[in-house]
Design a protein around this motif. Structure first.
Motif, PDB file in Angstrom:
ATOM      1  N   LEU A  26       0.725  -1.114  -0.266  1.00 37.56           N
ATOM      2  CA  LEU A  26       0.014   0.025   0.063  1.00 37.56           C
ATOM      3  C   LEU A  26       0.930   1.076   0.007  1.00 37.56           C
ATOM      4  CD1 LEU A  26      -3.077   1.127   0.395  1.00 37.56           C
ATOM      5  CD2 LEU A  26      -2.468   1.268   2.876  1.00 37.56           C
ATOM      6  N   SER A  27       0.507   2.270  -0.845  1.00 40.43           N
ATOM      7  CA  SER A  27       1.349   3.611  -0.839  1.00 40.43           C
ATOM      8  C   SER A  27       0.274   4.587  -0.820  1.00 40.43           C
ATOM      9  CB  SER A  27       2.002   3.531  -2.535  1.00 40.43           C
ATOM     10  OG  SER A  27       2.363   4.572  -2.900  1.00 40.43           O
ATOM     11  N   ASP A 262     -14.842  -9.339  -3.924  1.00 42.86           N
ATOM     12  CA  ASP A 262     -14.456 -10.335  -4.824  1.00 42.86           C
ATOM     13  C   ASP A 262     -15.180  -9.564  -6.123  1.00 42.86           C
ATOM     14  OD1 ASP A 262     -17.363  -9.832  -3.705  1.00 42.86           O
ATOM     15  OD2 ASP A 262     -17.982 -11.543  -5.084  1.00 42.86           O
ATOM     16  N   VAL A 263     -15.812  -8.525  -6.110  1.00 35.96           N
ATOM     17  CA  VAL A 263     -16.035  -7.742  -7.387  1.00 35.96           C
ATOM     18  C   VAL A 263     -15.087  -6.966  -7.681  1.00 35.96           C
ATOM     19  CG1 VAL A 263     -17.768  -6.027  -8.223  1.00 35.96           C
ATOM     20  CG2 VAL A 263     -18.632  -7.912  -6.635  1.00 35.96           C
ATOM     21  N   ILE A 264     -14.286  -6.574  -6.765  1.00 39.78           N
ATOM     22  CA  ILE A 264     -12.918  -5.777  -6.990  1.00 39.78           C
ATOM     23  C   ILE A 264     -12.219  -6.711  -7.888  1.00 39.78           C
ATOM     24  CG2 ILE A 264     -10.976  -4.580  -6.394  1.00 39.78           C
ATOM     25  CD1 ILE A 264     -12.716  -3.767  -3.972  1.00 39.78           C
ATOM     26  N   CYS A 265     -11.875  -7.944  -7.376  1.00 36.14           N
ATOM     27  CA  CYS A 265     -11.088  -8.887  -8.006  1.00 36.14           C
ATOM     28  C   CYS A 265     -11.520  -9.512  -9.295  1.00 36.14           C
ATOM     29  CB  CYS A 265     -11.038 -10.244  -6.920  1.00 36.14           C
ATOM     30  SG  CYS A 265      -9.784 -11.408  -7.488  1.00 36.14           S
ATOM     31  N   ARG A 266     -12.875  -9.567  -9.441  1.00 34.84           N
ATOM     32  CA  ARG A 266     -13.302  -9.799 -10.841  1.00 34.84           C
ATOM     33  C   ARG A 266     -12.973  -8.693 -11.868  1.00 34.84           C
ATOM     34  NH1 ARG A 266     -18.866 -13.167 -11.106  1.00 34.84           N
ATOM     35  NH2 ARG A 266     -18.842 -14.496  -9.229  1.00 34.84           N
ATOM     36  N   ALA A 276     -10.915   1.663  -8.959  1.00 34.17           N
ATOM     37  CA  ALA A 276     -11.024   2.432  -7.932  1.00 34.17           C
ATOM     38  C   ALA A 276     -11.873   1.668  -6.737  1.00 34.17           C
ATOM     39  CB  ALA A 276     -11.350   3.785  -7.638  1.00 34.17           C
ATOM     40  N   ALA A 277     -11.635   1.700  -5.492  1.00 37.47           N
ATOM     41  CA  ALA A 277     -12.694   1.104  -4.499  1.00 37.47           C
ATOM     42  C   ALA A 277     -12.798   2.243  -3.492  1.00 37.47           C
ATOM     43  CB  ALA A 277     -12.230  -0.154  -4.121  1.00 37.47           C
ATOM     44  N   ALA A 314      -7.403  -3.303  -6.499  1.00 38.70           N
ATOM     45  CA  ALA A 314      -7.960  -1.712  -6.606  1.00 38.70           C
ATOM     46  C   ALA A 314      -6.718  -1.072  -6.639  1.00 38.70           C
ATOM     47  CB  ALA A 314      -8.604  -0.981  -5.338  1.00 38.70           C
ATOM     48  N   ASP A 315      -6.652  -0.072  -7.754  1.00 37.85           N
ATOM     49  CA  ASP A 315      -5.448   0.727  -7.871  1.00 37.85           C
ATOM     50  C   ASP A 315      -5.740   2.063  -7.098  1.00 37.85           C
ATOM     51  OD1 ASP A 315      -4.289  -0.653 -10.358  1.00 37.85           O
ATOM     52  OD2 ASP A 315      -6.310  -0.297 -11.150  1.00 37.85           O
TER      53      ASP A 315
END
Length: 332
Positions: A26-27, A262-266, A276-277, A314-315
């Motif tokens: 994490l940055s 899980d949606v972020i991963c998909r 983004a999340a 997430a980026d």
């Protein structure tokens, strides 16, 4: 070959070893800090439902932006509160609106800080809904026209990125067309592409004064489930994201974050654009409440939560923890 030849603990034997083989980092560059703009001057009012968060006038939001930039956080996300509400939310695209004034104040003080603006009518309408109510339903297409006006006003004020959060069908295309026609082809769109009808928005709705009105509840329109997504659906989220990218979104968002890792991963597996999340208000305050009761270490839990969102794919992590997290990251 297994134990004792293979000993997984060898790679956990010291802090330096763990740091060297860490898979997810994490940055501060990953963080976005949300801010609430309201009319007036010299306003800095604590938000009762959200610890360490404030309603800020344009002059004070610029002071906050300086602190955010000094911590190395690359962007803020602005939400606005109006002086007056009406059925269409017309103050949302006013040149003198709180968000428009805040954008200009921030850009004057910290020109290098990215300014993202939330594009939605819920805080501006008397109904508390994210669009125009006609009869007993929300008019999707009429709302898209108004959202495009709102996004254009933010671009004219100097926003770098507009972020539609309403979940109307076709609004990304409508906003992209208006921006292009008016010479704002350089302004990016961050779409709340997969925004779920979540139970974790409560503190935010208090902060943004954006809950559906009692009159709407009495009319059977007391929630946003006809436009925000069913939390049970993940495949549908992938369709929503794909459609928004086709319409011109440069980046997409999953909201909330923790209930939808899980949606972020998909999304990360299927799409190449930045993802983004949003670590939303209920997630934020759930952690604060537990820490205040001595049930967990707030800083340790905060970093674990934010790292989990990044690990999921997430980026960009939008979070009210951003300043506290940036301070910790700066000391590492």
């Amino acid at each position: 070959m297994g134990f004792p030849e293979i000993r997984m603990r060898r790679l956990r034997s010291s802090a330096a070893m763990r740091r060297m083989v860490r898979e997810t980092t994490l940055s501060v560059d990953d963080l976005v800090y949300p801010l609430f703009a309201r009319p007036g001057s010299n306003v800095r009012e604590p938000i009762a439902s959200m610890s360490d968060c404030f309603h800020l006038s344009a002059d004070r939001i610029a002071d906050e932006a300086v602190q955010v930039a000094d911590l190395g956080i690359p962007a803020v996300l602005l939400f606005g509160l109006p002086e007056r509400k009406d059925e269409k939310g017309s103050e949302a695209w006013s040149e003198s609106g709180a968000v428009q004034q805040a954008i200009q104040a921030i850009k004057k003080r910290v020109p290098g800080l990215l300014v993202i603006t939330d594009v939605c009518l819920c805080a501006y309408t008397t109904t508390g809904h994210c669009g125009v109510i006609k009869g007993h339903r929300l008019d999707n297409d009429a709302t898209c026209e108004l959202l495009a006006k709102m996004a254009l006003s933010h671009a004219q004020a100097g926003a770098d990125i507009v972020a539609p959060s309403d979940m109307m069908d076709g609004r990304i295309g409508a906003i992209r067309q208006v921006l292009e026609r008016n010479g704002f082809d350089h302004v990016a769109i961050l779409s709340y592409a997969a925004k779920f009808a979540s139970a974790f928005y409560g503190p935010f709705r208090d902060a943004a004064e954006s809950a559906p009105s009692p009159e709407m509840a009495a009319a059977g329109l007391g929630d946003r489930k006809t436009y925000q997504m069913d939390p049970a659906n993940a495949r549908e989220a992938v369709r929503e994201i794909a459609l928004d990218i086709e319409e011109g979104a440069d980046m997409v968002m999953v909201k909330p974050a923790l209930s939808f890792l899980d949606v972020i991963c998909r999304a990360r597996q299927q799409f190449d654009c930045p993802i983004a999340a949003y670590n939303v208000s209920g997630e934020y305050m759930m952690l604060h409440a537990a820490a205040e009761r001595g049930l967990l270490d707030r800083d340790a839990a905060m970093m674990e939560v934010l790292t989990s969102i990044k690990r999921a794919g997430a980026d960009i992590v939008i979070t009210y923890h951003a300043k506290a997290a940036a301070s910790l990251l700066g000391r590492r």
